[in-house]
Write a protein that holds these residues in place. Structure first.
Motif, PDB file in Angstrom:
ATOM      1  N   UNK A 192       0.722  -1.301  -0.217  1.00  0.00           N
ATOM      2  CA  UNK A 192      -0.124  -0.029  -0.126  1.00  0.00           C
ATOM      3  C   UNK A 192       0.708   1.308   0.131  1.00  0.00           C
ATOM      4  N   UNK A 193       2.148   1.149   0.056  1.00  0.00           N
ATOM      5  CA  UNK A 193       2.744   2.437   0.188  1.00  0.00           C
ATOM      6  C   UNK A 193       3.417   2.613  -1.124  1.00  0.00           C
ATOM      7  N   UNK A 194       3.240   3.597  -1.782  1.00  0.00           N
ATOM      8  CA  UNK A 194       3.488   4.152  -3.275  1.00  0.00           C
ATOM      9  C   UNK A 194       4.922   4.898  -3.314  1.00  0.00           C
ATOM     10  N   UNK A 195       6.008   4.441  -3.807  1.00  0.00           N
ATOM     11  CA  UNK A 195       7.130   5.337  -4.149  1.00  0.00           C
ATOM     12  C   UNK A 195       7.763   5.153  -5.389  1.00  0.00           C
ATOM     13  N   UNK A 196       8.317   6.185  -5.633  1.00  0.00           N
ATOM     14  CA  UNK A 196       8.770   6.386  -7.363  1.00  0.00           C
ATOM     15  C   UNK A 196       9.911   5.311  -7.609  1.00  0.00           C
ATOM     16  N   UNK A 197      10.110   4.832  -8.679  1.00  0.00           N
ATOM     17  CA  UNK A 197      10.965   4.111  -9.056  1.00  0.00           C
ATOM     18  C   UNK A 197      12.519   5.003  -8.864  1.00  0.00           C
TER      19      UNK A 197
END
Length: 300
Positions: free
Chosen positions: A35-40
């Motif tokens: 559920x945690x979104x981070x940029x590549x």
């Protein structure tokens, strides 16, 4: 001097500093773990591999049009005359569509090129565009350089239960099983069930920008051998046609196999580079640990 700027996305799997040296702007996709979104760029492929092995919830998302538009605006503020934006196949991701939306509101003209491929199939197209831009090419010339290179680059991949082949240039991948591609909707349920139930290792191709079946082999060893055979054949065809041929060997947590494959392809004397790099974190989500991939790209 101001000129045409080149943009791509993080799935191009550029080796470290490669994009910076080529003056290519890279827009990150997002990796979502539990559920945690981070940029590549903040998430590497090793973290993705560990998360997949641990059974954690892992997914990806494209950049929003607003994120892409911000990159175009920053480049326009630097006095570029236009932007060529080269992206992952629209049949696999909505990234190119987001770029099209962003392009409509840009203050400079923007051409979006769908590479119809993935990994360095996209990356080599972006590098071709950057070379044309450095040579003073206008927007049409830079976009055409990307399209030509993309069209000449084939994409194959295998997953211990899967091999992918695309004609016309060459990207291949080898992954440990079909679960990650099936879960991400990148391969059909029928193909996934067949590979799992019969221990068949399907060879897949990216045709018309989508992942499609190509042929089947019975073991992982044979899949990797076939991968090498296909890649070597594509290299020889490019060399025989008088082209310098660049090769990228990708992997996810399988460096030894990638190096063996790269060594075998170096013996084909493509005349261009033979790079070895880990897949981007976003692509890693959809193929899973154990992947080995190759991109064969004649410089047409």
């Amino acid at each position: 001097m101001p000129g045409v700027a080149v943009v791509t996305d993080s799935t191009s799997s550029f080796a470290p500093r490669q994009a910076e040296r080529a003056d290519v702007r890279v827009i990150p996709l997002q990796v979502v773990i539990d559920g945690r979104s981070r940029p590549e760029g903040e998430v590497d492929a090793a973290e993705v591999a560990a998360a997949l092995r641990a059974g954690r919830r892992v997914s990806t998302s494209r950049p929003t049009p607003e994120v892409v538009a911000a990159a175009y605006a920053e480049l326009a503020a630097g006095a570029c005359t236009g932007v060529v934006s080269v992206h992952l196949s629209g049949g696999i991701s909505g990234t190119a569509q987001a770029a099209e939306v962003a392009a409509r509101g840009a203050s400079v003209p923007v051409r979006v090129v769908d590479s119809r491929g993935a990994a360095m199939a996209t990356g080599f197209a972006a590098l071709a565009a950057a070379g044309s831009a450095r040579d003073g090419g206008d927007l049409d010339a830079v976009a055409a350089a990307a399209s030509r290179r993309a069209g000449a680059t084939s994409t194959w991949f295998c997953v211990d239960d899967l091999v992918h082949l695309r004609r016309g240039g060459s990207t291949w991948f080898c992954v440990d099983d079909l679960v990650h591609l099936r879960r991400g909707g990148r391969v059909s349920a029928a193909t996934a069930v067949l590979g799992t139930a019969l221990a068949v290792k399907p060879l897949l191709t990216v045709a018309d920008g989508a992942i499609r079946p190509f042929e089947r082999v019975r073991t992982s060893a044979r899949a990797l051998s076939r991968l090498e055979q296909l890649a070597a054949g594509a290299v020889r065809a490019g060399v025989d046609a008088g082209h310098v041929v660049d090769v990228a060997v990708h992997h996810l947590d399988n460096a030894a196999a990638a190096e063996r494959l790269a060594d075998a392809l170096r013996e084909q004397r493509p005349g261009g580079s033979v790079l070895v790099s880990e897949l981007s974190a976003v692509l890693a989500v959809h193929v899973g640990p154990g992947t080995v991939g190759v991109v064969v790209s004649p410089a047409v």
